[in-house]
Design a protein around this motif. Structure first.
Motif, PDB file in Angstrom:
ATOM      1  N   TYR A 340       0.841  -1.113  -0.081  1.00  0.00           N
ATOM      2  CA  TYR A 340      -0.052  -0.041  -0.100  1.00  0.00           C
ATOM      3  C   TYR A 340       0.746   1.279  -0.107  1.00  0.00           C
ATOM      4  O   TYR A 340       2.222   1.244   0.564  1.00  0.00           O
ATOM      5  CB  TYR A 340      -0.933  -0.034   1.181  1.00  0.00           C
ATOM      6  N   PRO A 341       0.568   2.353  -0.710  1.00  0.00           N
ATOM      7  CA  PRO A 341       1.448   3.491  -0.361  1.00  0.00           C
ATOM      8  C   PRO A 341       1.624   4.035   0.735  1.00  0.00           C
ATOM      9  O   PRO A 341       2.754   4.690   0.787  1.00  0.00           O
ATOM     10  CB  PRO A 341       0.126   4.396  -1.139  1.00  0.00           C
ATOM     11  N   ALA A 342       0.685   3.699   1.725  1.00  0.00           N
ATOM     12  CA  ALA A 342       1.008   4.257   3.126  1.00  0.00           C
ATOM     13  C   ALA A 342       2.302   3.489   3.597  1.00  0.00           C
ATOM     14  O   ALA A 342       3.224   4.168   4.440  1.00  0.00           O
ATOM     15  CB  ALA A 342       0.092   3.749   4.104  1.00  0.00           C
ATOM     16  N   ALA A 343       2.573   2.322   3.392  1.00  0.00           N
ATOM     17  CA  ALA A 343       3.878   1.588   3.754  1.00  0.00           C
ATOM     18  C   ALA A 343       5.205   2.187   3.174  1.00  0.00           C
ATOM     19  O   ALA A 343       6.120   2.383   3.710  1.00  0.00           O
ATOM     20  CB  ALA A 343       3.791   0.093   3.469  1.00  0.00           C
ATOM     21  N   LEU A 344       5.045   2.504   1.874  1.00  0.00           N
ATOM     22  CA  LEU A 344       6.053   3.396   0.932  1.00  0.00           C
ATOM     23  C   LEU A 344       6.309   4.362   1.808  1.00  0.00           C
ATOM     24  O   LEU A 344       7.495   4.918   1.906  1.00  0.00           O
ATOM     25  CB  LEU A 344       5.698   3.436  -0.319  1.00  0.00           C
ATOM     26  N   PHE A 345       5.345   5.322   2.009  1.00  0.00           N
ATOM     27  CA  PHE A 345       5.370   6.617   2.803  1.00  0.00           C
ATOM     28  C   PHE A 345       6.262   6.364   4.135  1.00  0.00           C
ATOM     29  O   PHE A 345       7.110   7.310   4.365  1.00  0.00           O
ATOM     30  CB  PHE A 345       4.011   7.358   2.981  1.00  0.00           C
ATOM     31  N   HIS A 386      23.069   6.134  -3.890  1.00  0.00           N
ATOM     32  CA  HIS A 386      23.308   4.522  -3.433  1.00  0.00           C
ATOM     33  C   HIS A 386      22.927   4.227  -2.362  1.00  0.00           C
ATOM     34  O   HIS A 386      22.245   3.095  -2.131  1.00  0.00           O
ATOM     35  CB  HIS A 386      24.765   4.399  -3.648  1.00  0.00           C
ATOM     36  N   ARG A 387      22.984   5.037  -1.200  1.00  0.00           N
ATOM     37  CA  ARG A 387      22.478   4.481   0.209  1.00  0.00           C
ATOM     38  C   ARG A 387      21.115   4.477   0.115  1.00  0.00           C
ATOM     39  O   ARG A 387      20.465   3.586   0.837  1.00  0.00           O
ATOM     40  CB  ARG A 387      23.074   5.412   1.216  1.00  0.00           C
ATOM     41  N   ILE A 388      20.420   5.451  -0.674  1.00  0.00           N
ATOM     42  CA  ILE A 388      18.960   5.380  -0.517  1.00  0.00           C
ATOM     43  C   ILE A 388      18.423   4.085  -1.306  1.00  0.00           C
ATOM     44  O   ILE A 388      17.384   3.535  -0.661  1.00  0.00           O
ATOM     45  CB  ILE A 388      18.612   6.678  -1.057  1.00  0.00           C
ATOM     46  N   ARG A 389      18.900   3.861  -2.273  1.00  0.00           N
ATOM     47  CA  ARG A 389      18.604   2.842  -3.149  1.00  0.00           C
ATOM     48  C   ARG A 389      18.663   1.452  -2.486  1.00  0.00           C
ATOM     49  O   ARG A 389      17.847   0.485  -2.533  1.00  0.00           O
ATOM     50  CB  ARG A 389      19.319   2.652  -4.389  1.00  0.00           C
ATOM     51  N   SER A 390      19.904   1.371  -1.924  1.00  0.00           N
ATOM     52  CA  SER A 390      20.131   0.193  -0.999  1.00  0.00           C
ATOM     53  C   SER A 390      19.170  -0.034   0.132  1.00  0.00           C
ATOM     54  O   SER A 390      18.648  -1.145   0.429  1.00  0.00           O
ATOM     55  CB  SER A 390      21.486   0.058  -0.561  1.00  0.00           C
ATOM     56  N   TYR A 391      18.843   1.158   0.906  1.00  0.00           N
ATOM     57  CA  TYR A 391      17.977   0.841   1.986  1.00  0.00           C
ATOM     58  C   TYR A 391      16.573   0.590   1.577  1.00  0.00           C
ATOM     59  O   TYR A 391      15.804  -0.302   2.169  1.00  0.00           O
ATOM     60  CB  TYR A 391      17.921   2.168   2.922  1.00  0.00           C
ATOM     61  N   ILE A 392      16.118   1.062   0.494  1.00  0.00           N
ATOM     62  CA  ILE A 392      14.918   0.695  -0.134  1.00  0.00           C
ATOM     63  C   ILE A 392      14.672  -0.772  -0.527  1.00  0.00           C
ATOM     64  O   ILE A 392      13.806  -1.565  -0.034  1.00  0.00           O
ATOM     65  CB  ILE A 392      14.388   1.811  -1.156  1.00  0.00           C
ATOM     66  N   GLN A 393      15.761  -0.949  -1.167  1.00  0.00           N
ATOM     67  CA  GLN A 393      15.603  -2.543  -1.851  1.00  0.00           C
ATOM     68  C   GLN A 393      15.945  -3.497  -0.541  1.00  0.00           C
ATOM     69  O   GLN A 393      15.377  -4.493  -0.550  1.00  0.00           O
ATOM     70  CB  GLN A 393      16.750  -2.686  -2.726  1.00  0.00           C
ATOM     71  N   ALA A 394      16.533  -3.181   0.541  1.00  0.00           N
ATOM     72  CA  ALA A 394      16.954  -3.952   1.698  1.00  0.00           C
ATOM     73  C   ALA A 394      15.477  -4.220   2.344  1.00  0.00           C
ATOM     74  O   ALA A 394      15.113  -5.065   2.841  1.00  0.00           O
ATOM     75  CB  ALA A 394      17.991  -3.648   2.631  1.00  0.00           C
ATOM     76  N   LYS A 395      14.763  -3.020   2.690  1.00  0.00           N
ATOM     77  CA  LYS A 395      13.567  -2.989   3.194  1.00  0.00           C
ATOM     78  C   LYS A 395      12.171  -3.621   2.529  1.00  0.00           C
ATOM     79  O   LYS A 395      11.476  -4.389   3.016  1.00  0.00           O
ATOM     80  CB  LYS A 395      12.816  -1.560   3.615  1.00  0.00           C
ATOM     81  N   LEU A 396      12.192  -3.401   1.198  1.00  0.00           N
ATOM     82  CA  LEU A 396      11.084  -3.795   0.267  1.00  0.00           C
ATOM     83  C   LEU A 396      11.545  -5.259  -0.338  1.00  0.00           C
ATOM     84  O   LEU A 396      10.613  -5.931  -0.580  1.00  0.00           O
ATOM     85  CB  LEU A 396      10.781  -3.036  -0.811  1.00  0.00           C
ATOM     86  N   ARG A 397      12.611  -5.638  -0.343  1.00  0.00           N
ATOM     87  CA  ARG A 397      13.060  -6.935  -1.073  1.00  0.00           C
ATOM     88  C   ARG A 397      13.005  -6.945  -2.662  1.00  0.00           C
ATOM     89  O   ARG A 397      13.034  -7.549  -3.328  1.00  0.00           O
ATOM     90  CB  ARG A 397      12.424  -8.058  -0.415  1.00  0.00           C
ATOM     91  N   VAL A 398      12.598  -5.410  -3.057  1.00  0.00           N
ATOM     92  CA  VAL A 398      12.186  -5.341  -4.572  1.00  0.00           C
ATOM     93  C   VAL A 398      12.726  -4.138  -4.642  1.00  0.00           C
ATOM     94  O   VAL A 398      12.790  -3.221  -3.584  1.00  0.00           O
ATOM     95  CB  VAL A 398      11.007  -5.398  -4.885  1.00  0.00           C
ATOM     96  N   SER A 399      13.193  -3.510  -5.849  1.00  0.00           N
ATOM     97  CA  SER A 399      13.729  -2.356  -6.252  1.00  0.00           C
ATOM     98  C   SER A 399      13.011  -1.503  -7.143  1.00  0.00           C
ATOM     99  O   SER A 399      12.936  -1.763  -8.547  1.00  0.00           O
ATOM    100  CB  SER A 399      15.017  -2.423  -6.617  1.00  0.00           C
TER     101      SER A 399
END
Length: 430
Positions: A340-345, A386-399
């Protein structure tokens, strides 16, 4: 002897009141509503058989599509009795007009009076409204009318412009602000840049609108924590929609938004339109009480919440709604993950380097959901990206795709000519 306010009455008395008002509503709709008269005939509804809240399940549901397609047929009064036309924001489709009579406007004021009382407001308070009062925005007129009914004082500053907001705070000394939480963060950032000691100001509370400040279990989320860690103020969460013409507002316990039982009946329904138990996700489905112009019966809002029925420390005996967990039509299926968008927010709010963002979802060439994040950062270096992208990918497990943009560009995306609040989610799916 002063009568006990409805939310403090015993639960059985509250139930009887709601059932009496429900019967009155069904009779009213059967007499005055072109849409519901037709619906009752189509479904062979015996309206005399609906006497209790448990009988609601005998009635068909109404959807957003119904309201959009048959908007005029929901009107129950002659047009000369309409005092004001408001409209939904169009988050889940084209905007819907909601017409209000004089009685509806009085009800709206009473609703927000109750809401501000729930959020510990008094006639002694001065409210700074950091939101639009134009553009057919029902909430704006509701806040203004409710504060007037309570006897409080009002500063109508409107949305945005942190410098002007701080000037008004210094000049008029408001005790409570009404604002979108992400904008409160911008106030804090502006104060830090201009050496304003926010904790020595008059502001002690914030009524938060339009965005979550709490997690599903009602603890403060990242956005709520960022605000309270910087600014020693009490936050009160709210949930409302134009269609329901009623607000669910937290008390100081912060354990969900309290139902106003004399104004609305709420059900939380599963995929089969069956009621769910407490602490279980369901679609918020509302029946308005006391609305004259465009009342609604078992209207599915598209919003997903839970409800809590444990006793509240404030003494009110009403059901409480959780923060908004998501919206049915906004659910994203991305690379096998449901979001859900709220989780991304919440995720983006966790990242210190991210100053602002917009989530955009579209359909790719094979018909699947694609997610693009527009991000404005404090640090525009490759290392930061790079840090932002890596953090998002680690949390979501998708990029998801990420597009880094300037402050000016993010504002252009968030605000269009008719917008009443910053747009954080854009749905371009087919």
């Amino acid at each position: 002897m002063k009568e006990t306010p409805v939310p403090y009455k015993p639960k059985d008395e509250i139930k009887k009141l709601q059932e009496k008002k429900l019967q009155q509503l069904i009779q009213y709709l059967n007499t005055h509503s072109p849409f519901y008269k037709k619906l009752f005939v189509q479904h062979s509804i015996d309206i005399s058989a609906v006497k209790t809240l448990a009988d609601l399940i005998k009635l068909p549901i109404t959807t957003k599509d119904d309201l959009q397609t048959n908007n005029a047929d929901f009107l129950c009064v002659d047009k000369h009795r309409i005092i004001e036309y408001t409209a939904t924001s169009g988050t889940l489709g084209s905007p819907v007009s909601i017409a209000l009579t004089e009685n509806d406007l009085q009800r709206l004021a009473y609703n927000e009076y109750n809401a501000f009382i729930t959020a510990d407001g008094t006639a002694k308070d001065i409210y700074q409204l950091m939101l639009t009062l134009d553009r057919q925005f029902m909430a704006g007129i509701a806040y203004y009318s409710g504060i007037r009914k309570m006897g409080g004082k009002i500063i109508r500053v409107g949305p945005g412009v942190p410098a002007l907001q701080w000037e008004c705070i210094a000049r008029y000394e408001p005790t409570i602000i009404v604002a979108v939480p992400s904008f409160i963060l911008k106030l804090i950032q502006h104060a830090g840049q201009h050496h304003i000691d926010i904790n020595s100001t008059s502001v002690k509370k914030a009524v938060c609108i339009g965005e979550n400040i709490r997690n599903a279990g009602c603890s403060l989320n990242i956005l709520g924590k960022k605000i309270t860690e910087a600014w020693n103020i009490q936050l009160y969460s709210t949930y409302a929609s134009t269609e329901m013409q009623t607000a669910f507002t937290e008390c100081s316990a912060g354990k969900g938004g309290h139902l106003q039982p004399e104004l609305i009946i709420v059900e939380l329904l599963d995929e089969n339109n069956k009621p769910v138990p407490a602490h279980t996700e369901g679609e918020v489905t509302i029946t308005t009480l006391g609305v004259e112009g465009m009342p609604l019966l078992r209207y599915k809002t598209g919003d997903v919440c839970m409800y809590f029925d444990e006793p509240c420390s404030c003494g009110r005996n009403t059901l409480r709604l959780s923060p908004l967990l998501g919206r049915k039509k906004q659910m994203i299926k991305f690379k096998g993950t449901t979001l859900y968008p709220a989780a991304l927010f919440d995720l983006l709010n966790e990242i210190e380097e991210v100053h602002d963002y917009v989530v955009e979802v579209s359909t790719n060439e094979v018909g699947l959901d694609e997610v693009l994040l527009y991000i404005h950062t404090a640090d525009e270096s490759a290392e930061s990206y790079h840090r932002i992208r890596s953090y998002i990918q680690a949390k979501l497990r998708v990029s998801p795709f990420i597009h880094y943009v300037s402050e000016e560009a993010i504002k252009e995306i968030q605000f269009h000519e008719a917008s009443r609040k910053p747009i954080k989610f854009i749905d371009k799916r087919k």
